[in-house]
Design a protein around this motif. Structure first.
Motif, PDB file in Angstrom:
ATOM      1  N   GLY A  48       0.790  -1.231   0.000  1.00 47.66           N
ATOM      2  CA  GLY A  48       0.000   0.000   0.000  1.00 47.66           C
ATOM      3  C   GLY A  48       0.815   1.269   0.000  1.00 47.66           C
ATOM      4  O   GLY A  48       0.270   2.357  -0.251  1.00 47.66           O
ATOM      5  N   SER A  49       2.113   1.157   0.230  1.00 51.83           N
ATOM      6  CA  SER A  49       2.939   2.362   0.349  1.00 51.83           C
ATOM      7  C   SER A  49       3.227   3.023  -0.997  1.00 51.83           C
ATOM      8  O   SER A  49       3.561   4.210  -1.056  1.00 51.83           O
ATOM      9  CB  SER A  49       4.268   2.032   1.040  1.00 51.83           C
ATOM     10  OG  SER A  49       5.027   1.110   0.267  1.00 51.83           O
ATOM     11  N   LEU A  50       3.078   2.279  -2.094  1.00 47.46           N
ATOM     12  CA  LEU A  50       3.448   2.814  -3.406  1.00 47.46           C
ATOM     13  C   LEU A  50       2.233   3.131  -4.289  1.00 47.46           C
ATOM     14  O   LEU A  50       2.397   3.420  -5.466  1.00 47.46           O
ATOM     15  CB  LEU A  50       4.359   1.814  -4.143  1.00 47.46           C
ATOM     16  CG  LEU A  50       5.653   1.419  -3.437  1.00 47.46           C
ATOM     17  CD1 LEU A  50       6.469   0.504  -4.333  1.00 47.46           C
ATOM     18  CD2 LEU A  50       6.459   2.648  -3.054  1.00 47.46           C
ATOM     19  N   GLU A  51       1.056   3.108  -3.696  1.00 51.56           N
ATOM     20  CA  GLU A  51      -0.161   3.335  -4.487  1.00 51.56           C
ATOM     21  C   GLU A  51      -0.101   4.635  -5.287  1.00 51.56           C
ATOM     22  O   GLU A  51      -0.475   4.678  -6.451  1.00 51.56           O
ATOM     23  CB  GLU A  51      -1.375   3.358  -3.555  1.00 51.56           C
ATOM     24  CG  GLU A  51      -2.680   3.672  -4.274  1.00 51.56           C
ATOM     25  CD  GLU A  51      -3.822   3.908  -3.302  1.00 51.56           C
ATOM     26  OE1 GLU A  51      -4.712   4.721  -3.626  1.00 51.56           O
ATOM     27  OE2 GLU A  51      -3.818   3.292  -2.215  1.00 51.56           O
ATOM     28  N   GLU A  52       0.402   5.709  -4.664  1.00 49.64           N
ATOM     29  CA  GLU A  52       0.431   7.006  -5.335  1.00 49.64           C
ATOM     30  C   GLU A  52       1.426   7.045  -6.500  1.00 49.64           C
ATOM     31  O   GLU A  52       1.410   7.983  -7.297  1.00 49.64           O
ATOM     32  CB  GLU A  52       0.796   8.106  -4.331  1.00 49.64           C
ATOM     33  CG  GLU A  52       2.185   7.959  -3.735  1.00 49.64           C
ATOM     34  CD  GLU A  52       2.453   8.950  -2.616  1.00 49.64           C
ATOM     35  OE1 GLU A  52       3.220   9.903  -2.865  1.00 49.64           O
ATOM     36  OE2 GLU A  52       1.891   8.778  -1.523  1.00 49.64           O
TER      37      GLU A  52
END
Length: 211
Positions: A36-40
């Protein structure tokens, strides 16, 4: 995220495809350790699709599809649609371009199965391109449409209408048969049955059919 951003820039700018793959693997490792940390950064990772190497493109797509959420799915689909259009506009239509097109179709397929909110639009998108696809690719799109109408009953009417409009442009006998099967199986309302039958009757032509 800062480290991943620098790795993405490297993956995009470096010319060596082996290095690109190694860097993309590092990015995937970050995602694995921190879900979830790289969604952006999903769209940034898809910048690697600018590479001509199919393995690099496949790796970028695999990572990005793991990062797609309801918040960014529309933007991802738009980007993949542009990439798909590029393969159709490619005057050469060589094996590499056709393979990439198949890869994009499979990726879009995965997104639509996972996110119902874009499923109908994605099917319509692929049906729009179907006359430009090979027989195998066109059959894949029809198979995909079948899965969507089976899984999402609320989308059937819209997809059936789009399918009827598309059948006249199909160049693949296998895909056409698949399309007719969908119409026969899922045309349940009176209007859907009438629409399907109208297409079939007009396509058959005058009867009796003689050589």
């Amino acid at each position: 995220v800062e480290v991943a951003t620098k790795l993405i820039d490297l993956a995009v700018k470096v010319s060596d495809n082996n290095v690109k793959l190694i860097v993309l693997q590092r990015i995937e490792d970050i995602h694995t350790r921190n879900p979830g940390s790289l969604e952006e950064l999903t769209l940034d990772i898809l910048r690697a699709l600018g590479a001509q190497d199919l393995d690099v493109r496949a790796k970028a797509l695999d990572i990005s599809l793991e990062l797609v959420t309801s918040r960014n799915v529309d933007d991802v689909v738009k980007l993949l649609k542009k990439e798909l259009q590029i393969t159709v506009d490619n005057a050469h239509n060589d094996d590499k371009s056709l393979e990439y097109r198949q890869l994009l179709i499979k990726s879009i397929h995965r997104i639509a199965i996972k996110f119902v909110e874009v499923a109908a639009d994605v099917v319509s998108l692929l049906l729009d391109f179907i006359s430009d696809l090979s027989s195998t690719a066109a059959s894949g799109v029809i198979s995909f449409a079948k899965q969507v109408v089976e899984k999402y009953p609320q989308l059937r009417e819209e997809i059936l209408q789009n399918l009827i409009a598309t059948l006249a442009h199909l160049n693949s006998a296998k895909a056409y048969r698949g399309g007719l099967w969908i119409l026969g199986e899922y045309s349940l309302s009176e209007s859907d049955v009438q629409g399907a039958w109208k297409h079939i009757r007009s396509s058959v032509g005058e009867v009796p059919i003689v050589q």
